[in-house]
Design an enzyme around this catalytic site. Structure first.
Site, PDB file in Angstrom:
ATOM      1  NE  ARG A   1       0.649   4.110   3.871  1.00 27.62           N
ATOM      2  CZ  ARG A   1      -0.297   4.431   4.832  1.00 27.62           C
ATOM      3  NH1 ARG A   1      -1.344   4.257   4.375  1.00 27.62           N
ATOM      4  NH2 ARG A   1      -0.189   5.089   5.928  1.00 27.62           N
TER       5      ARG A   1
ATOM      6  CG  HIS B   1      -5.939   8.582   1.080  1.00 30.61           C
ATOM      7  ND1 HIS B   1      -4.438   8.475   0.720  1.00 30.61           N
ATOM      8  CD2 HIS B   1      -6.099   8.210   2.157  1.00 30.61           C
ATOM      9  CE1 HIS B   1      -3.872   8.161   1.759  1.00 30.61           C
ATOM     10  NE2 HIS B   1      -4.730   7.650   2.595  1.00 30.61           N
TER      11      HIS B   1
END
Length: 310
Positions: free
Chosen positions: A225, A273
Site C-alpha cells: 500500500r 500497480h
C-alpha cells in the site's frame, strides 16, 4: 431456492467476471441468479468492489455476506451501513502474481542486473554479487501474501525475517512483532518488502526514524500500500544514499501524478500497480466457494475483522 447474487462493480468488471462467475456458481452446485440490478430486499449475496455505486448496505436486509473482489478492504470496512459479514479476496492467482513480482524484483536488485541491462557506456564491470544466503530480507506483513513471498524467497536461500504487528508463527521463517521487532528486522535487512494492510496503525511504517535503521544502500520493494511509506522521508533517504533503490508498485494517489518526484528519481522504479491482480477465473471460484459455504451453514473464509481493519 434460487439465490440472488448482486454484482456490484464496474462495467469493466462485469464484462470480465460475468461468464466465469456464472460458471463457478454452476460448478459449485448453486442455483443462483447473477445480476447487476435487483430489489435490495431480495439479494442474498453481494459481489463488490469500491467502484460500485452501491454504498448504502442498509436496504440489503436479507444479504448474508458482502464478498469483495479486492484483497484490500480499507475503502469499505469503515462504512457504517455495512452490518453484513465482509470477506476480502484471497485469490490463488493473485498470490502467485505477487510472489512472481516480489521474487523478480528482489533478484533484480540482489544480482545487480541494472548495471548490465542498461550499460550504454559498454563498461566491463565484473562485480560478483553475494550469494542469496548473504542477503537478509525483511518481510513486513505476514498475511497470505507476505507468507507466500517469504517462503518463495527463503526457498532461494535468502535469510528472510518476517514482521507483523501481532505475533505470527510460520514454519521455517523467523517472525518478529511489535515496535522492537520492527527495529530489529530493519536493522539487518538489505532488502525490505512491505506487504502490510493499510490501517491507521500501519501508515508511514517506513518513516524518518525507521528508514534510518536500515543498512546503508538497502533496497525497498513496496507492492503493498502506498501509505505504508512516508514519501518525503523515502526521497530524503534516497538522496542521502541511505536507501539504494526503491521499487514501488503502489502510491497514495493513483495513477501517480506526472509531476511526482518518484518519476524522475534515478533510484526509483515505478511500476503501475501490477504486482498482483485478481484473476477472474480463480477469484470466481473463491466467491462461489464462499457462497456455497454460507448456504451450507459453514464458516465463511477470509472474513474481515472490523476491529483490525482487515
Amino acid at each position: 431456492m434460487t439465490l440472488t447474487v448482486l454484482f456490484a462493480a464496474s462495467d469493466a468488471n462485469w464484462a470480465e467476471y460475468a461468464a466465469p462467475l456464472r460458471a463457478a456458481l454452476d460448478e459449485a452446485g448453486l442455483s443462483a441468479r447473477l445480476t447487476r440490478d435487483a430489489d435490495p430486499a431480495e439479494v442474498d449475496f453481494i459481489v463488490y468492489t469500491p467502484s460500485s455505486p452501491a454504498q448504502d448496505f442498509a436496504p440489503f436486509t436479507r444479504c448474508k455476506a458482502v464478498l469483495s473482489l479486492w484483497a484490500g478492504v480499507e475503502r469499505i470496512v469503515g462504512n457504517p451501513t455495512l452490518t453484513q459479514p465482509l470477506c476480502r479476496m484471497v485469490d490463488p492467482g493473485l498470490t502467485e502474481g505477487m510472489v512472481e513480482w516480489v521474487v523478480g524484483h528482489a533478484l533484480r536488485h540482489h544480482l545487480g542486473m541494472d548495471r548490465h541491462i542498461v550499460n550504454p557506456g559498454r563498461v566491463w564491470d565484473p562485480v560478483c554479487p553475494p550469494l542469496a544466503r548473504e542477503r537478509p530480507i525483511a518481510m513486513l506483513g505476514m498475511g497470505e501474501l507476505g507468507t507466500a513471498c517469504a517462503r518463495a524467497l527463503s526457498a532461494l536461500n535468502f535469510p528472510v525475517t518476517g514482521w507483523s504487528r501481532s505475533p505470527k508463527t510460520v514454519d521455517g521463517i523467523p517472525c518478529l512483532h511489535g515496535s522492537a521487532g520492527l527495529d530489529q528486522a530493519l536493522s539487518q535487512a538489505q532488502i525490505v518488502v512491505t506487504l502490510l494492510p493499510k490501517t491507521p496503525e500501519t501508515e508511514n511504517t517506513l518513516n524518518v526514524r525507521t528508514l534510518a535503521l536500515l543498512p546503508d544502500g538497502a533496497v525497498i520493494l513496496n507492492p503493498g500500500r502506498g501509505a505504508l511509506i512516508d514519501d518525503e522521508a523515502l526521497l530524503a533517504a534516497l538522496d542521502a544514499g541511505k536507501v539504494g533503490h526503491a521499487t514501488l508498485d503502489v502510491f497514495r494517489m493513483e495513477p501517480l501524478p506526472q509531476d511526482h518526484p518518484f518519476w524522475a528519481h534515478p533510484r526509483v522504479t515505478v511500476t503501475p500497480h501490477i504486482a498482483a491482480d485478481t484473476r477472474a477465473y480463480s477469484a470466481s471460484r473463491v466467491i462461489a466457494g464462499n457462497i456455497r459455504r454460507a448456504v451450507a451453514g459453514e464458516a465463511l473464509l477470509h472474513l474481515v475483522d472490523r476491529g483490525r481493519g482487515y
